[in-house]
Design an enzyme around this catalytic site. Structure first.
Site, PDB file in Angstrom:
ATOM      1  N   HIS A   1       0.855  -1.194   0.000  1.00 13.03           N
ATOM      2  CA  HIS A   1       0.000   0.000   0.000  1.00 13.03           C
ATOM      3  C   HIS A   1       0.884   1.235   0.000  1.00 13.03           C
ATOM      4  CE1 HIS A   1       0.843  -0.851   4.207  1.00 13.03           C
ATOM      5  NE2 HIS A   1       0.331   0.306   4.605  1.00 13.03           N
TER       6      HIS A   1
ATOM      7  N   HIS B   1       1.494   3.800   2.082  1.00 13.62           N
ATOM      8  CA  HIS B   1       2.064   4.458   3.258  1.00 13.62           C
ATOM      9  C   HIS B   1       3.590   4.463   3.207  1.00 13.62           C
ATOM     10  CE1 HIS B   1      -1.930   3.512   5.510  1.00 13.62           C
ATOM     11  NE2 HIS B   1      -2.010   4.593   4.764  1.00 13.62           N
TER      12      HIS B   1
ATOM     13  N   ASP C   1       6.030   4.176   5.225  1.00 10.37           N
ATOM     14  CA  ASP C   1       6.874   3.167   5.874  1.00 10.37           C
ATOM     15  C   ASP C   1       6.920   1.860   5.086  1.00 10.37           C
ATOM     16  OD1 ASP C   1       4.148   2.922   6.627  1.00 10.37           O
ATOM     17  OD2 ASP C   1       4.671   1.721   8.379  1.00 10.37           O
ATOM     18  N   HIS C   2       6.201   1.793   3.980  1.00 11.43           N
ATOM     19  CA  HIS C   2       6.259   0.622   3.094  1.00 11.43           C
ATOM     20  C   HIS C   2       6.826   0.957   1.712  1.00 11.43           C
ATOM     21  CE1 HIS C   2       3.854  -2.100   5.724  1.00 11.43           C
ATOM     22  NE2 HIS C   2       3.510  -0.924   6.225  1.00 11.43           N
TER      23      HIS C   2
END
EC number: 3.1.2.-
Length: 315
Positions: free
Chosen positions: A95, A97, A99-100
């Site tokens: 996804h 976000h 942090d990914h």
């Protein structure tokens, strides 16, 4: 602050994450075809850090998620690639976000051939990225994964089923510890049931330790969210009953009254900033399910329970 950030402050999430969590090694071989590399970004939201996963057994490997863009993660990835003589040929992002997705530029430094190779995939792709379609299959030597569209935590969330194992990469839909933030509760519940129907035994989450009993964990998530709905319904019933005893025939409750009834008296900015988006989402889902209704009074929605007062909901 966007709704995603707000959601992390909810009592369910913070209460679960406040519990002690185990240390995880920076690099861990989880199976003959799965290696977990921590993103080097531990925190209250990220737990031990974002989990990134290297899949496959050959010279070309597949990567699920890229962490937040920390230098330590880049060092670990470069070292592993050099030591084991592989390169990343495909990157799947669960996804949007940060942090990914934040480590994608670092991947271009380690694997320059990725740039311009049309090998970075996301449900809503950025420029130069490719779209992921529900059911799409990606494979490298030793590993085949199928994309499973699971919105709820975010509108674009994808999980990935590992066909060689009874396993699924859950991203942030199901965490290794505690529970996750949710943007759309109705979609999230549908996604949990979709994951449950796949019958996977193992879960490789976006944060936290490996989930050894995936079916049990998913059921716990479903039960937790349903308990919250029951709590809201019970609070509405109690407020309605109390108001009717003092002559308020309608007995409906504002969102603010519900928040106070469930979470206690909070500073106004905390209630508005953190809890109001959550309460709004759960009430709208319950309204679609015809558990509750509302009427407008003084420019505000006043909520009421669509159940008999003679048959109160169990706690």
């Amino acid at each position: 602050m966007d709704q995603y950030s707000n959601l992390f402050a909810f009592e369910d999430y913070l209460g679960a994450q406040a519990r002690s969590i185990p240390d995880l090694p920076e690099v861990d071989v989880l199976s003959p075809r799965v290696v977990r590399v921590l993103g080097g970004n531990p925190g209250q939201m990220q737990l031990q850090g974002t989990n990134t996963y290297i899949l496959g057994t050959g010279a070309e490997r597949l990567l699920i998620d890229s962490g937040q863009g920390r230098a330590r993660w880049e060092q670990l990835m470069a070292s592993l690639a050099a030591e084991h003589k592989f390169r990343i040929s495909t990157v799947l992002l669960t996804h949007w976000h940060l942090d990914h997705t934040g480590g994608v530029p670092h991947l271009f430094r380690i694997f320059p051939e990725l740039r311009g190779a049309n090998a970075i995939y996301k449900y809503h792709p950025d420029p130069s990225q490719q779209a992921i379609v529900d059911g799409q299959v990606f494979s490298v030597e030793g590993a085949t994964v199928r994309a499973v569209f699971t919105p709820g935590h975010s509108t674009d969330h994808m999980c990935f089923l590992l066909q060689e194992e009874e396993a699924i990469f859950t991203g942030d839909t199901v965490l290794g510890h505690g529970t996750t933030g949710v943007e759309d509760l109705e979609e999230y519940m549908q996604s949990l049931r979709k994951i449950q129907s796949l019958g996977c035994r193992i879960g490789y989450p976006g944060h936290g330790a490996v989930i050894e009993n995936m079916q049990q964990k998913v059921q716990q998530e479903i039960d937790r969210k349903q308990r919250r709905e029951r709590q809201v319904l019970l609070a509405l019933q109690n407020i309605q009953r109390e108001k009717r005893t003092v002559g308020d025939a309608n007995g409906a409750a504002t969102q603010a009254e519900l928040i106070e009834a469930i979470f206690g008296r909070l500073p106004a900015d905390v209630a508005d900033r953190f809890f109001a988006p959550y309460m709004k989402d759960i009430l709208m889902k319950m309204a679609r399910d015809k558990q509750v209704g509302f009427r407008f009074k003084g420019g505000q929605k006043h909520w009421f329970a669509n159940v008999s007062q003679e048959n109160p909901v169990c706690r």
